[in-house]
Design a protein around this motif. Sequence first.
Motif, mmCIF file in Angstrom:
data_model
loop_
_atom_site.group_PDB
_atom_site.id
_atom_site.type_symbol
_atom_site.label_atom_id
_atom_site.label_comp_id
_atom_site.label_asym_id
_atom_site.label_seq_id
_atom_site.Cartn_x
_atom_site.Cartn_y
_atom_site.Cartn_z
ATOM 1 N N THR A 31 -64.730 1.942 1.625
ATOM 2 C CA THR A 31 -63.973 1.056 0.676
ATOM 3 C C THR A 31 -65.120 -0.149 0.522
ATOM 4 O O THR A 31 -64.809 -0.678 -0.781
ATOM 5 C CB THR A 31 -62.765 0.320 1.544
ATOM 6 O OG1 THR A 31 -61.838 1.507 1.888
ATOM 7 C CG2 THR A 31 -62.093 -0.612 0.561
ATOM 8 N N ASN A 32 -65.802 -0.522 1.320
ATOM 9 C CA ASN A 32 -66.823 -1.445 1.109
ATOM 10 C C ASN A 32 -67.739 -0.969 -0.023
ATOM 11 O O ASN A 32 -68.155 -1.590 -0.973
ATOM 12 C CB ASN A 32 -67.612 -2.283 2.147
ATOM 13 C CG ASN A 32 -66.818 -2.751 3.196
ATOM 14 O OD1 ASN A 32 -65.719 -3.358 2.591
ATOM 15 N ND2 ASN A 32 -67.232 -2.901 4.238
ATOM 16 N N SER A 90 -64.364 -2.905 10.941
ATOM 17 C CA SER A 90 -65.455 -1.925 10.232
ATOM 18 C C SER A 90 -65.837 -2.765 8.811
ATOM 19 O O SER A 90 -66.996 -2.832 8.479
ATOM 20 C CB SER A 90 -64.924 -0.910 10.039
ATOM 21 O OG SER A 90 -64.822 -0.067 11.195
ATOM 22 N N ALA A 91 -64.835 -3.341 8.240
ATOM 23 C CA ALA A 91 -65.274 -3.927 6.780
ATOM 24 C C ALA A 91 -65.930 -4.996 7.108
ATOM 25 O O ALA A 91 -66.916 -5.430 5.938
ATOM 26 C CB ALA A 91 -63.731 -4.262 6.264
ATOM 27 N N ALA A 92 -66.182 -5.560 8.136
ATOM 28 C CA ALA A 92 -66.898 -7.011 8.288
ATOM 29 C C ALA A 92 -68.244 -6.539 8.472
ATOM 30 O O ALA A 92 -69.015 -7.344 8.905
ATOM 31 C CB ALA A 92 -66.388 -7.781 9.373
ATOM 32 N N GLY A 93 -68.284 -5.074 8.658
ATOM 33 C CA GLY A 93 -69.940 -4.900 9.062
ATOM 34 C C GLY A 93 -70.082 -4.480 10.321
ATOM 35 O O GLY A 93 -71.410 -4.638 10.636
ATOM 36 N N LEU A 94 -68.997 -4.671 11.246
ATOM 37 C CA LEU A 94 -69.174 -4.681 12.474
ATOM 38 C C LEU A 94 -68.829 -3.112 13.205
ATOM 39 O O LEU A 94 -68.240 -3.131 14.168
ATOM 40 C CB LEU A 94 -68.506 -5.734 13.287
ATOM 41 C CG LEU A 94 -69.005 -7.030 12.783
ATOM 42 C CD1 LEU A 94 -67.950 -8.369 13.394
ATOM 43 C CD2 LEU A 94 -70.304 -7.427 13.218
ATOM 44 N N SER A 95 -68.879 -2.182 12.331
ATOM 45 C CA SER A 95 -68.351 -0.866 12.564
ATOM 46 C C SER A 95 -68.738 -0.441 14.111
ATOM 47 O O SER A 95 -68.127 0.203 14.753
ATOM 48 C CB SER A 95 -68.599 -0.081 11.738
ATOM 49 O OG SER A 95 -70.113 0.142 11.611
ATOM 50 N N VAL A 96 -70.065 -0.919 14.419
ATOM 51 C CA VAL A 96 -70.681 -0.279 15.684
ATOM 52 C C VAL A 96 -69.634 -0.916 16.686
ATOM 53 O O VAL A 96 -69.386 -0.445 18.067
ATOM 54 C CB VAL A 96 -71.835 -0.908 15.918
ATOM 55 C CG1 VAL A 96 -72.526 -0.310 17.234
ATOM 56 C CG2 VAL A 96 -72.591 -0.107 14.791
ATOM 57 N N TRP A 97 -68.894 -2.313 16.500
ATOM 58 C CA TRP A 97 -68.092 -2.783 17.631
ATOM 59 C C TRP A 97 -66.768 -2.398 17.461
ATOM 60 O O TRP A 97 -65.902 -2.767 18.174
ATOM 61 C CB TRP A 97 -68.280 -4.433 17.466
ATOM 62 C CG TRP A 97 -69.562 -4.822 17.904
ATOM 63 C CD1 TRP A 97 -70.752 -5.060 16.866
ATOM 64 C CD2 TRP A 97 -70.388 -5.258 18.810
ATOM 65 N NE1 TRP A 97 -71.811 -5.260 17.495
ATOM 66 C CE2 TRP A 97 -71.633 -5.585 18.851
ATOM 67 C CE3 TRP A 97 -69.506 -5.411 20.299
ATOM 68 C CZ2 TRP A 97 -72.479 -5.876 19.892
ATOM 69 C CZ3 TRP A 97 -70.438 -5.309 21.364
ATOM 70 C CH2 TRP A 97 -72.017 -6.017 20.978
ATOM 71 N N LYS A 98 -66.429 -1.549 16.711
ATOM 72 C CA LYS A 98 -65.069 -1.275 16.470
ATOM 73 C C LYS A 98 -64.261 -0.872 17.754
ATOM 74 O O LYS A 98 -63.425 -1.485 18.218
ATOM 75 C CB LYS A 98 -64.991 0.019 15.373
ATOM 76 C CG LYS A 98 -63.751 0.556 14.973
ATOM 77 C CD LYS A 98 -64.013 1.464 13.738
ATOM 78 C CE LYS A 98 -64.277 2.790 14.573
ATOM 79 N NZ LYS A 98 -64.345 3.876 13.490
ATOM 80 N N GLN A 140 -58.627 -2.156 2.461
ATOM 81 C CA GLN A 140 -58.930 -2.223 3.995
ATOM 82 C C GLN A 140 -57.564 -2.390 4.597
ATOM 83 O O GLN A 140 -57.660 -1.719 5.818
ATOM 84 C CB GLN A 140 -59.745 -3.554 4.415
ATOM 85 C CG GLN A 140 -61.206 -3.247 3.626
ATOM 86 C CD GLN A 140 -62.037 -2.167 4.045
ATOM 87 O OE1 GLN A 140 -61.397 -1.123 4.792
ATOM 88 N NE2 GLN A 140 -63.484 -2.214 3.755
ATOM 89 N N ILE A 141 -56.599 -3.211 4.221
ATOM 90 C CA ILE A 141 -55.082 -3.140 5.073
ATOM 91 C C ILE A 141 -54.603 -1.666 4.867
ATOM 92 O O ILE A 141 -54.346 -1.234 5.947
ATOM 93 C CB ILE A 141 -54.715 -4.324 4.460
ATOM 94 C CG1 ILE A 141 -55.030 -5.678 4.751
ATOM 95 C CG2 ILE A 141 -52.853 -3.927 4.980
ATOM 96 C CD1 ILE A 141 -54.394 -7.010 4.173
ATOM 97 N N THR A 177 -75.437 -1.351 3.078
ATOM 98 C CA THR A 177 -76.029 -0.418 4.121
ATOM 99 C C THR A 177 -74.988 -0.688 5.332
ATOM 100 O O THR A 177 -74.837 -1.453 6.020
ATOM 101 C CB THR A 177 -77.334 -1.128 4.846
ATOM 102 O OG1 THR A 177 -78.065 -1.271 3.694
ATOM 103 C CG2 THR A 177 -78.057 -0.112 5.650
ATOM 104 N N GLU A 178 -74.162 0.485 5.493
ATOM 105 C CA GLU A 178 -73.155 0.581 6.317
ATOM 106 C C GLU A 178 -73.524 1.625 7.462
ATOM 107 O O GLU A 178 -74.181 2.522 7.419
ATOM 108 C CB GLU A 178 -71.892 1.090 5.721
ATOM 109 C CG GLU A 178 -71.160 0.391 4.561
ATOM 110 C CD GLU A 178 -70.494 -0.946 4.981
ATOM 111 O OE1 GLU A 178 -70.025 -1.020 6.012
ATOM 112 O OE2 GLU A 178 -70.407 -2.102 4.018
ATOM 113 N N ALA A 179 -72.783 1.176 8.613
ATOM 114 C CA ALA A 179 -73.474 2.016 9.768
ATOM 115 C C ALA A 179 -72.052 2.520 10.464
ATOM 116 O O ALA A 179 -70.905 1.946 10.299
ATOM 117 C CB ALA A 179 -74.069 1.080 10.914
#
Lengths: 295, 393
Positions: B228-229, A259-267, A10-11, B213-215
């Motif tokens: 990557t996840n 994004s990696a933390a699953g918060l891609s919508v908040w990117k 991710q880095i 489940t990626e968004a």
Amino acid sequence: MHLFSILISQIINGLQSGAIYALVALGYSMVYGIILLLNFAHGDIIMVGAYAVWFSMAHLGLHPIPSMLLAVAASTLLGVLIEKLAYTPLRSAPRLSLLITAIGVSFLLENSFQLIFGAGAQTVPNLISGPSLQVGSVTVSFSAMLTILVSVICMAGLTFLVQKTKLGKAMRAVSENMSAAQLMGISLNRTISFTFAMGSALAGVGSVLYLCTYGQASPTMGSMLGLKAFVAAVLGGIGSLPGAMIGGFAIGLTEALVSAAGLSVWKDGAVFAILIVVLLVKPTGLLGKPMVEKV
Amino acid sequence: MKMKKIIALALSCALTVGLLAGCGGDKKPESGSNEIVIGLLANTTGGAAVYGISVRNGAMLYIDELNAKGGINGKTVKVIEYDDKGEATEAINAYSRLVSDGITAVIGSVLTGPTIAVADETFEGNMPQITASATAAGVTRLDPGNSNEIRSNVFRACFIDPFQGEKMAQYAAEKLKAKTAAVIYETGSDYSEGLMEAFVAKCAQEGITVTNTEAYATGDKAFQAQLTNIAASQPDVIFCPNYYEDDGLIVTQARQVGVTGTFLGGDGWAGVKDYASAADLEGSVYCSGYGSGANPEFEAAYEAKYGEPITGMFEPLGYDAAMLLCAAIAEAEKQGLEAGSDAYKQAIIDAMKATNGLEGLTGTFAFDQYNDPIKSASMMKLEGGAEVFTELF
């Protein structure tokens, strides 16, 4: 895969997109440093560069390498042209007029490209491909290596140019005090044009690197990219070149980790939250010099 | 003087008779005649006319073929068609005209808005209706989300969006023997979220573990972080229910970060071949309403009749909608009912509902409890940079 290697991957993702932000942010910072203009058309220069690659490959049938060189040349030329046509006549006008003109140029570019080439994306698949690097369980793609490497070389080149050459000295002098520099015999027009050329050339390189990874050019691709690079420039301290580089990488890393933390919508939200926090807490950015308004 | 009066009287009598005769001529088609009259509503002008024309041409091709073969029960199927311009009010007006023209069933409309507007009307008159292409749940359901009540008279030939998610989960389990799956979808897009939810739910039934489940947000171009996840858990399949531009970017970047699984998608994938390299796409599968090349005979007949090739799934769906309706009409005819009567209409609806195993261009048809078709989807595979029809699944 091990959590640690995911983190490393991710880095690398963050550094890859950060490298492009940094290249664009440098253009913002250089132009701001010299004529105090937030050149909002800068992001669209990337767009034009990307279309230049696509056009020369798809329509002129050129090999990727000359296409890339052509794209950098086209971006450089466009940057200088915009400066000559849109900004030079307004040099003594209030700064707000310049800012509005920059936004106007941005809209003009985006919409005319939409008119000419359509609103859909144009694809440039497989611009450059090569073997990816496998370190343990971490895969580093060829385009990631290329992007990071090329942008670091560009930044080193720029630093050398600004610090060690006569033109660089002139640029620094103009940014310090425009009229004094003029009195010392520095050609203002030439120096400012050169600054725009440098910044746009970096944007051109950025557009090529962008295409290596994403392979699509669309008329509005430059607007979000440009805004984020602007945030990077502000974070690093607008006007400061090392600041723009650090800011660019920081924004890229933030995006990747959010994004990696699953918060891609908040990117995007996270990036603009950084802008707000910087403006509230340290408006001069990480490496910016506090400016005293002269009365 | 007297003579004049007599002449005037005679003339006015003649006029009146003439008027009455005029009335008599404007009769509804007679029952027991040699025609079965159905209506066709399509937006053949206006913004999305390309869909309307495609559906209309597909449906008319079937009707013409049917009539050439002798029609239904020796009767010719007569189609009265009106353009609804893709607007709800136009559609309702056009439908009223069709009713006064004496139709016994209606094919249409094409777009969701006018189709629902017309469905409200047909539901009141219990008029058999089939749409070729309107995908919204509200076409056949009265109040989707709140109740399971349906418009019992309304059917459709196309599958609704979530159906594709279920299909792909089944395909992954049965054909690809997948044990693990990941999803990457666009938040805020009804299409993308609908497919994603259906896929994940079906995976649970099929025994596939969904690892990620990626968004992503609308307009995103960089997907490496999410991918990557996904690469970390290396699932057998990655379901990517988005539109082709995003799909192309996702597949390209997925290969860069080392995702090796098979990509699956919905009909939004059509055209993806131009948005990623052949090598990266190789082996990916998506489902579609109709795969070009699936039925060369139909495609040739279409081109011969209209002078241009089919544009996608709308022509075959129009053809299938007409076929489904005519098959149901044939059942009503068998019962010896009077065309246009209420019993006749009800017989068509019952026959349509009972459709089971009817072979169409876009699959083998049956209807579920919501009058949505249970049919096979066309599986399209990316092979050597081309989107190739492989099978009906």
